[in-house]
Each structure stands twice: as C-alpha cells, then as structure tokens.
Design a protein around this motif. Structure first.
Motif, short mmCIF file in Angstrom:
data_model
loop_
_atom_site.label_atom_id
_atom_site.label_comp_id
_atom_site.label_asym_id
_atom_site.label_seq_id
_atom_site.Cartn_x
_atom_site.Cartn_y
_atom_site.Cartn_z
N SER A 1 1.12 -1.10 -0.12
CA SER A 1 -0.04 -0.09 0.00
C SER A 1 0.70 1.39 0.09
CB SER A 1 -0.85 0.04 1.23
OG SER A 1 -1.79 1.44 1.36
N PRO B 1 -7.73 -3.06 -3.96
CA PRO B 1 -6.96 -4.62 -4.20
C PRO B 1 -7.44 -5.51 -5.50
CG PRO B 1 -7.69 -3.80 -2.26
CD PRO B 1 -8.27 -3.04 -3.03
N ARG C 1 -5.07 -11.02 -4.15
CA ARG C 1 -4.57 -11.33 -2.76
C ARG C 1 -3.79 -12.69 -3.01
NH1 ARG C 1 -6.72 -14.28 2.07
NH2 ARG C 1 -5.47 -13.32 3.81
N GLU D 1 -1.40 -15.99 -2.27
CA GLU D 1 -0.83 -16.73 -1.10
C GLU D 1 0.66 -16.97 -1.17
OE1 GLU D 1 -1.32 -20.90 1.19
OE2 GLU D 1 -2.11 -20.56 -0.71
N CYS E 1 0.12 -17.83 -7.50
CA CYS E 1 -1.35 -17.96 -8.14
C CYS E 1 -1.38 -18.90 -9.26
CB CYS E 1 -1.81 -16.61 -8.29
SG CYS E 1 -1.35 -15.49 -9.17
N TYR F 1 0.20 -13.90 2.96
CA TYR F 1 -0.42 -13.53 1.65
C TYR F 1 0.20 -12.13 1.47
CZ TYR F 1 -4.07 -16.94 2.24
OH TYR F 1 -4.70 -18.16 2.19
N ARG F 2 0.36 -11.92 0.15
CA ARG F 2 0.67 -10.52 -0.49
C ARG F 2 -0.65 -9.75 -1.20
NH1 ARG F 2 6.44 -11.86 -2.46
NH2 ARG F 2 7.51 -12.07 -0.15
N THR F 3 -0.74 -8.64 -1.02
CA THR F 3 -1.99 -8.12 -1.89
C THR F 3 -1.36 -7.08 -2.77
OG1 THR F 3 -3.62 -8.18 0.25
CG2 THR F 3 -4.23 -6.53 -1.59
N SER G 1 -2.36 -4.26 -5.86
CA SER G 1 -3.59 -3.15 -5.95
C SER G 1 -3.12 -2.31 -6.81
CB SER G 1 -3.68 -2.23 -4.43
OG SER G 1 -3.78 -3.21 -3.45
N SER H 1 -9.29 -11.97 -10.56
CA SER H 1 -10.21 -12.66 -9.96
C SER H 1 -10.26 -14.08 -10.15
CB SER H 1 -11.73 -11.98 -10.16
OG SER H 1 -12.20 -12.26 -11.34
N GLN I 1 -7.54 -16.34 -8.02
CA GLN I 1 -7.47 -16.30 -6.84
C GLN I 1 -7.67 -17.44 -6.10
OE1 GLN I 1 -7.67 -13.06 -4.76
NE2 GLN I 1 -6.84 -12.72 -6.46
#
Length: 303
Positions: free
Chosen positions: A149, A159, A162, A164, A243, A262-264, A266, A291, A294
């Motif tokens: 962020s 975001p 997400r 793993e 992912c 986890y890493r997000t 954005s 999406s 995920q």
C-alpha cells in the motif's frame, strides 16, 4: 506568457543544459535561449543561475517549475478528456509499477483484447515506491500497480489480487515434497531475502516475527528474478507468492500453514484527476483478470 514558453522552460529546467534541451526540442539553441530570456523578462526574475556556459535552476526557477508542472498536467488532462469525448484517440495508458513480473501476463492479455490501446510503462525500484505518489500527483502516470500500500489518503487503491505466499525450497531440500509446514520449522535455514527497505522484506520480517523465528539471511536481492535464480541454484529458501497461471519455477513451493502468509497487489490512481476511458477500462480488466487467479495454488502446479 505563452504555452510554448512553459513547455520549453520545463525541458530546460529538467536538463539544466541549453544545448541538450534545444536538441531534444528540435529547435536552434539561440531561439531557445531567447524564449527563456523573454519568459524571465515577463516574470521579472531570473529562473537560472548562469556561470560561464553552465546553467542551474535557482530558487525562483524551482518554485516556478512546480506551478508549470501542475499547469501543463492540467492542460494535458483536459486535452485527453476532450479527445475521449470526441472519440478521436483510442488511448494511451501511462503506468508505473514495482512488480512488473506480476503484471506482465495481464498486460499481454489486455493488449490481445484491445490492440488499439498503447502503454507507457515506468518500472520503479521497490525501495523507491513512494516516487509513485509524486508521479500520480504530477500527472506523469494514470495508474500504479504495486504489491504494498502507498498509504496516502489522496490516492485510491483497489486490491485486485490476494496471492498466497509459499516457501520456495530448492531441489533435494529436506522440506521438498511436504504439502504444508509451520513457519517455525525453518528456524535457522539459510534464506534468500530482499534488501532492507524493500516492502516485501518488511512483510517477510513481520511473518517471521509472528512465528517467533529468526532467519539466517545469506543473500539480499532487489528483484524477484534474482531471488528465484538463487533458490533454484540451491543457495537457500525464500518467500514467494504464487497463484494460478504462474510459470513453473526451478524449485518447489510448500504451503505455509502457520501463520498464513499473503501479499495483496493493488491498482492505484489519484481520484481528483481525470482518468481516460482506456485507463478505466484497464483498471476494470485487472479486477476481472486477477479474480480468476484467486483459487488456491496446488503445490505441484505452483509457479
């Protein structure tokens, strides 16, 4: 004061070299010098300190440059909005990112679906990710894509992924073949890590703190590619996000059961600034594209 004067001034201010600026602007140096002199006469102050043939932006020039940047940015914004409304251009998306490796496949998929849209991409060093705030403020880019962020109230962040985080282990490692582990099991293992100041290093430190372990960091890197190659070479283990759809790496990924990591990722933009139709389309595309990635990664299908 004319628009052309402002554009010429910005180039000279950026380069602090009249001959090089004239070459970039494709005009004769005497003509450029006269334009800058007329601008200084209009303002009533010198914008550059001149010593022999060298020029350097002074305090008046630095203050004026900030306003010029804002003014030209607003004008470019207006031009793009009018062009959008008139349907005269298909669009160019200006994008900055610290994680180009995570974005490259999405860029390819978007270009395949919208070949008429062009990109101008700036890769930012992760340790300098706050430069993206200034780039958004100055109108240098439309969107930013980041794995941490920016934490700025004036910037919107959406975001979109997400991912793993797994433990990457080289071939023949004692943990290879395990479905999952607790992070405390890697106490004392040699780790490949990002350098201090890298946002992912901070996340990894926090996960290890939560697990109550200390790592033996044997190598520090800047880029994911360097981290992957060193793990593949057997120098140590590392934290790697994964992912669906990622390429298979030269090492194994083991799921970390405790604590979950986890890493997000954005996409960010400046809400008060106009976004072209192309930029909005790409932002929505990223939401849809990621999406579909995920679902949990299976170890044997991992990156």
């Amino acid at each position: 004061m004319e628009l052309l004067q402002l554009q010429y001034f910005r180039t000279v201010a950026r380069m602090e070299h009249m001959t090089k600026a004239a070459k970039e602007l494709r005009i004769a140096q005497p003509a450029l010098s006269k334009t800058i002199a007329r601008l200084e006469e209009d303002l009533g102050v010198p914008l550059f300190d001149r010593h022999n043939r060298q020029i350097k932006l002074n305090e008046f020039g630095r203050a004026f440059l900030k306003s010029v940047d804002k003014a030209l940015s607003v004008l470019e914004e207006g031009r793009r909005e009018v062009a959008d409304l008139a349907g005269m251009e298909k669009g160019t998306i200006r994008l900055a990112t610290t994680v180009l490796n995570r974005l490259s496949k999405a860029l390819g998929a978007f270009r395949a679906a919208h070949p008429e849209v062009n990109f101008r991409i700036v890769q930012i060093a992760p340790g300098s990710m706050m430069d993206m705030v200034e780039m958004l403020e100055n109108g240098e880019v439309d969107l930013c894509f980041n794995g941490a962020s920016l934490e700025e109230e004036r910037i919107r962040e959406l975001p979109v992924l997400r991912a793993e985080v797994f433990l990457a282990v080289p071939s023949g490692h004692r943990l290879e073949g395990r479905d999952c582990i607790a992070l405390r099991e890697v106490e004392g293992e040699p780790f490949i890590e990002y350098k201090a100041g890298h946002p992912f290093r901070k996340m990894n430190d926090e996960n290890c703190e939560a697990a109550g372990i200390r790592r033996d960091v044997v190598c520090e890197v800047d880029e994911p590619e360097a981290l992957s190659s060193l793990v593949g070479a057997g120098l140590g283990v590392a934290f790697v996000p994964g992912c669906k759809g990622d390429d298979k790496p030269p090492y194994s990924l083991v799921r970390i059961e405790s604590p979950s990591c986890y890493r997000t990722f954005s996409v960010a933009w400046l809400e008060r600034r106009y976004l072209s139709k192309a930029a909005v389309l790409f932002r929505e595309f990223l939401v849809d594209y990621f999406s579909r990635l995920q679902e949990p990664v299976q170890r044997q299908d991992a990156m």
